[in-house]
Design a protein around this motif. Structure first.
Motif, mmCIF file in Angstrom:
data_model
loop_
_atom_site.group_PDB
_atom_site.id
_atom_site.type_symbol
_atom_site.label_atom_id
_atom_site.label_comp_id
_atom_site.label_asym_id
_atom_site.label_seq_id
_atom_site.Cartn_x
_atom_site.Cartn_y
_atom_site.Cartn_z
ATOM 1 N N GLU A 144 -57.860 -46.739 21.439
ATOM 2 C CA GLU A 144 -56.897 -47.231 22.432
ATOM 3 C C GLU A 144 -55.459 -46.984 22.003
ATOM 4 N N ALA A 145 -55.170 -47.221 20.729
ATOM 5 C CA ALA A 145 -53.790 -47.140 20.246
ATOM 6 C C ALA A 145 -53.370 -45.731 19.862
ATOM 7 N N GLY A 146 -54.332 -44.875 19.507
ATOM 8 C CA GLY A 146 -53.982 -43.605 18.917
ATOM 9 C C GLY A 146 -53.643 -43.803 17.449
ATOM 10 N N TYR A 147 -52.955 -42.823 16.873
ATOM 11 C CA TYR A 147 -52.591 -42.886 15.462
ATOM 12 C C TYR A 147 -51.152 -43.375 15.331
ATOM 13 N N GLY A 148 -50.926 -44.305 14.403
ATOM 14 C CA GLY A 148 -49.588 -44.858 14.224
ATOM 15 C C GLY A 148 -49.259 -45.082 12.768
ATOM 16 N N LEU A 149 -47.999 -45.355 12.508
ATOM 17 C CA LEU A 149 -47.544 -45.627 11.144
ATOM 18 C C LEU A 149 -46.292 -46.488 11.172
ATOM 19 N N VAL A 150 -46.295 -47.515 10.345
ATOM 20 C CA VAL A 150 -45.068 -48.228 10.006
ATOM 21 C C VAL A 150 -44.665 -47.712 8.640
ATOM 22 N N MET A 182 -42.998 -51.764 18.748
ATOM 23 C CA MET A 182 -42.523 -50.992 17.601
ATOM 24 C C MET A 182 -41.304 -51.662 16.951
ATOM 25 N N ARG A 183 -40.460 -52.286 17.754
ATOM 26 C CA ARG A 183 -39.318 -53.006 17.186
ATOM 27 C C ARG A 183 -39.805 -54.172 16.329
ATOM 28 N N ASP A 184 -40.803 -54.899 16.823
ATOM 29 C CA ASP A 184 -41.344 -56.018 16.050
ATOM 30 C C ASP A 184 -41.949 -55.542 14.742
ATOM 31 N N LEU A 185 -42.655 -54.422 14.774
ATOM 32 C CA LEU A 185 -43.253 -53.907 13.554
ATOM 33 C C LEU A 185 -42.186 -53.495 12.539
ATOM 34 N N ALA A 186 -41.103 -52.895 13.003
ATOM 35 C CA ALA A 186 -40.015 -52.532 12.102
ATOM 36 C C ALA A 186 -39.336 -53.775 11.538
ATOM 37 N N LEU A 187 -39.150 -54.784 12.395
ATOM 38 C CA LEU A 187 -38.574 -56.049 11.924
ATOM 39 C C LEU A 187 -39.456 -56.668 10.846
ATOM 40 N N MET A 214 -51.852 -51.571 11.974
ATOM 41 C CA MET A 214 -50.468 -51.882 11.606
ATOM 42 C C MET A 214 -50.209 -53.378 11.697
ATOM 43 N N SER A 215 -51.006 -54.097 12.522
ATOM 44 C CA SER A 215 -50.825 -55.546 12.625
ATOM 45 C C SER A 215 -51.289 -56.273 11.369
ATOM 46 N N LYS A 216 -51.990 -55.578 10.466
ATOM 47 C CA LYS A 216 -52.355 -56.180 9.185
ATOM 48 C C LYS A 216 -51.118 -56.599 8.391
ATOM 49 N N LEU A 217 -49.974 -55.994 8.704
ATOM 50 C CA LEU A 217 -48.738 -56.370 8.010
ATOM 51 C C LEU A 217 -48.410 -57.844 8.221
ATOM 52 N N MET A 218 -48.775 -58.393 9.384
ATOM 53 C CA MET A 218 -48.510 -59.808 9.637
ATOM 54 C C MET A 218 -49.405 -60.686 8.772
ATOM 55 N N THR A 219 -50.657 -60.291 8.611
ATOM 56 C CA THR A 219 -51.556 -61.021 7.725
ATOM 57 C C THR A 219 -51.036 -60.972 6.291
ATOM 58 N N LEU A 220 -50.552 -59.807 5.879
ATOM 59 C CA LEU A 220 -49.998 -59.673 4.532
ATOM 60 C C LEU A 220 -48.765 -60.545 4.351
ATOM 61 N N TYR A 221 -47.908 -60.573 5.356
ATOM 62 C CA TYR A 221 -46.701 -61.402 5.249
ATOM 63 C C TYR A 221 -47.073 -62.862 5.029
ATOM 64 N N MET A 227 -40.029 -62.041 16.340
ATOM 65 C CA MET A 227 -40.873 -60.993 16.905
ATOM 66 C C MET A 227 -41.371 -61.462 18.270
ATOM 67 N N THR A 228 -40.643 -61.117 19.293
ATOM 68 C CA THR A 228 -40.870 -61.695 20.620
ATOM 69 C C THR A 228 -41.938 -60.968 21.439
ATOM 70 N N SER A 229 -42.387 -59.808 20.966
ATOM 71 C CA SER A 229 -43.360 -59.024 21.735
ATOM 72 C C SER A 229 -44.696 -58.910 21.008
ATOM 73 N N SER A 230 -44.995 -59.877 20.137
ATOM 74 C CA SER A 230 -46.216 -59.808 19.343
ATOM 75 C C SER A 230 -47.133 -60.983 19.653
ATOM 76 N N THR A 231 -48.391 -60.671 19.930
ATOM 77 C CA THR A 231 -49.421 -61.676 20.149
ATOM 78 C C THR A 231 -50.691 -61.206 19.446
ATOM 79 N N PHE A 232 -51.322 -62.094 18.683
ATOM 80 C CA PHE A 232 -52.443 -61.699 17.850
ATOM 81 C C PHE A 232 -53.735 -62.375 18.298
ATOM 82 N N ALA A 233 -54.813 -61.590 18.310
ATOM 83 C CA ALA A 233 -56.138 -62.124 18.610
ATOM 84 C C ALA A 233 -57.024 -62.130 17.379
ATOM 85 N N ASN A 234 -56.623 -61.407 16.341
ATOM 86 C CA ASN A 234 -57.366 -61.377 15.084
ATOM 87 C C ASN A 234 -56.413 -61.015 13.950
#
Length: 385
Positions: free
Chosen positions: A229-235, A170-175, A57-64, A150-157
Motif C-alpha cells: 500500500e505504501a510503496g518504498y519509503g525512507l526517513v 512526511m512532515r511528521d516523520l521528519a519532525l 517508518m512508523s517504528k520510529l515512534m515506538t523507538l522514541y 505531530m498533527t497528522s499521525s494516528t497509530f493502530a499498531n
C-alpha cells in the motif's frame, strides 16, 4: 503603526530575490519533506502534510517512546522481556522470536532499528502499554505524537503493519526524526549500524536496509519502510561538516528507486545550498524609535550568531527587513525582545530572527514628556515637520 526598516547586512549584496523555488527539485517520491536541521530551512515539500501509510517508518515512534522509558527509568537496556504469542505471530520482517525467548531491551531496540523487527516492536509495545496490549500502546503513541506536534499521525499498531487508519505525514516523520536525533544523542548512533546478527538465528535478515549507510555521504539514520500500500519509503538523515539534513520520502516503486531518490536528495541538499553567517550575536542591526524615553532610539541586536541557508544560484544575494511595532514605549530593559529580523535568500522561506534591545532605556523626565507631547500636538494640527 507597523514600522519596517530594510537594512543591508554587512558583506552581502542587497538585491531582488532570485527566482529559485525550493520546490523546483523533482524526484520520483509520491510525497516528501526535506529540511536543513542546522538552520531550520525547509528545502523541499511535496504532499508533506498528507496522512499516508507509513509502513515500518512508523517504528520510529515506538523507538522514541522506548528511549523515553529508558531515560525515565521505566525500562532498562539490560532488562529481558518475554515474547507473547501475539508478538510471535507477526510476519514480514522479524527477529524470529518465539514464546520461549526472553530478550534484552537493547537487542529488541537494535532489532527494530537494523532488522525492522515487527515482533520486537510488539514486545516493547506490550511491555509499555497501559493495558498490556499492543492496541493500548498504539493509542498511547497517537497521544504522545500529538504532544510532540505531530498533527497528522494516528497509530493502530507499533510497527506499521497495514491497518485502517494507521497514518503519518512526511512532515511528521521528519519532525520525529529530528526529536530522536536531538533528544537522544546517546542512543542515536545505533541508527548507523549496518548489521545486527541477533543470536545467529536469522542469517537472511542481518543487514540494515537503509541504502545510504554504506555510501560515504554522511548518512547515519534512520528507518526504511515498505508495504504494498505504501510503496518504498525512507526517513533519512545525513551530516556533512556542520550541516545536517533530515528527510522523509515515500511511494517509490522499488528498493532500487528508493536508493536512487534518497541519494539524489542528499547530493542536492548539500551541493545546491550553503550555510552563511549573516549576523554576529551582539552586533547592532538597526535602531528602533523610542517613545518617551531618555534617548530617542535604541539599538537592536541578536542574542546569537545567525546562519542562513543560501541557494548556490543566489550567490551572496540576501535581503533583510527589520520589523517592529513602534515607537517602543519606554522604559525598555536590555534584552527585551522588541523587533524581528526577516531574512530572505532566493525563494526559500524567510528566516525570522528575534531582535532585542541593546541597552536599557529609562522613561524620560518631565521635560522629555512635555517635548514629546508638544511634538505630537503640532503634528496633529499640521505644524510638525
Amino acid at each position: 503603526m507597523l514600522v519596517t526598516v530594510k537594512r543591508l547586512l554587512t558583506g552581502l549584496v542587497l538585491s531582488a530575490a532570485l527566482a529559485f523555488p525550493a520546490t523546483a527539485f523533482e524526484n520520483r517520491a509520491e510525497a516528501g519533506f526535506v529540511i536543513d536541521q542546522t538552520t531550520g530551512t525547509i528545502l523541499f515539500s511535496k504532499r508533506a502534510d498528507e496522512a499516508l501509510p507509513p509502513a515500518s517508518m512508523s517504528k520510529l515512534m515506538t523507538l522514541y517512546m522506548a528511549f523515553e522509558a529508558v531515560r525515565d527509568g521505566r525500562l532498562s537496556m539490560e532488562e529481558k522481556l518475554p515474547v507473547s504469542q501475539h508478538a510471535m505471530n507477526y510476519g514480514g520482517s522479524t527477529m524470529f522470536l518465539d514464546t520461549t525467548d526472553r530478550v534484552k531491551v537493547s537487542d529488541l531496540i537494535r532489532g527494530i532499528i537494523v532488522l525492522s523487527g515487527n515482533d520486537a516492536c510488539a514486545v516493547i509495545a506490550e511491555t509499555l502499554s497501559p493495558d498490556g496490549t499492543e492496541a493500548g500502546f498504539a493509542r498511547q503513541m497517537t497521544l504522545r505524537a500529538r504532544q510532540l506536534g505531530m498533527t497528522s499521525s494516528t497509530f493502530a499498531n507499533s510497527n506499521g503493519w497495514p491497518a485502517p487508519g494507521h497514518r503519518m505525514s512526511m512532515r511528521d516523520l521528519a519532525l520525529l526524526a529530528n526529536r530522536l536525533i536531538t533528544d537522544f544523542p546517546d542512543f542515536y548512533p545505533m541508527f548507523a549500524e549496518t548489521e545486527f546478527p541477533f543470536d545467529g538465528r536469522a542469517p537472511q535478515n542481518v543487514r540494515n536496509r537503509n541504502p545510504l549507510l554504506r555510501l560515504g555521504v554522511g548518512a547515519d539514520g534512520l528507518k526504511t519502510g515498505h508495504t504494498q500500500e505504501a510503496g518504498y519509503g525512507l526517513v533519512g538523515s545525513a551530516k556533512q561538516g556542520q550541516r545536517r539534513i533530515i528527510f522523509a520520502v515515500t511511494g517509490m516503486d522499488s528498493a532500487k528507486e528508493r536508493s536512487e531518490v534518497s541519494e539524489q536528495i542528499v547530493s542536492w541538499a548539500f551541493r545546491q545550498f550553503s550555510s552563511k553567517t549573516v549576523l554576529r550575536g551582539g552586533k547592532r542591526v538597526a535602531e528602533a524609535d523610542v517613545w518617551m524615553g531618555d534617548v530617542p532610539r535604541v539599538g537592536l541586536v541578536s542574542n546569537e550568531d545567525i546562519d542562513v541557508l543560501v541557494p548556490v544560484s543566489a550567490g551572496n544575494n540576501v535581503t533583510a527587513e527589520v520589523v517592529y511595532n513602534g515607537p517602543i514605549q519606554a522604559p525598555i530593559a536590555q534584552g527585551d525582545e522588541i523587533a524581528e529580523l526577516v531574512i530572505t535568500a532566493g525563494d526559500l522561506p524567510p528566516v525570522r530572527v528575534p531582535l532585542v534591545a541593546e541597552t536599557d532605556v529609562t522613561a524620560g523626565g518631565f521635560t522629555v514628556r512635555m517635548r514629546t507631547a508638544t511634538s505630537v500636538l503640532f503634528q496633529s494640527i499640521g505644524l510638525g515637520s
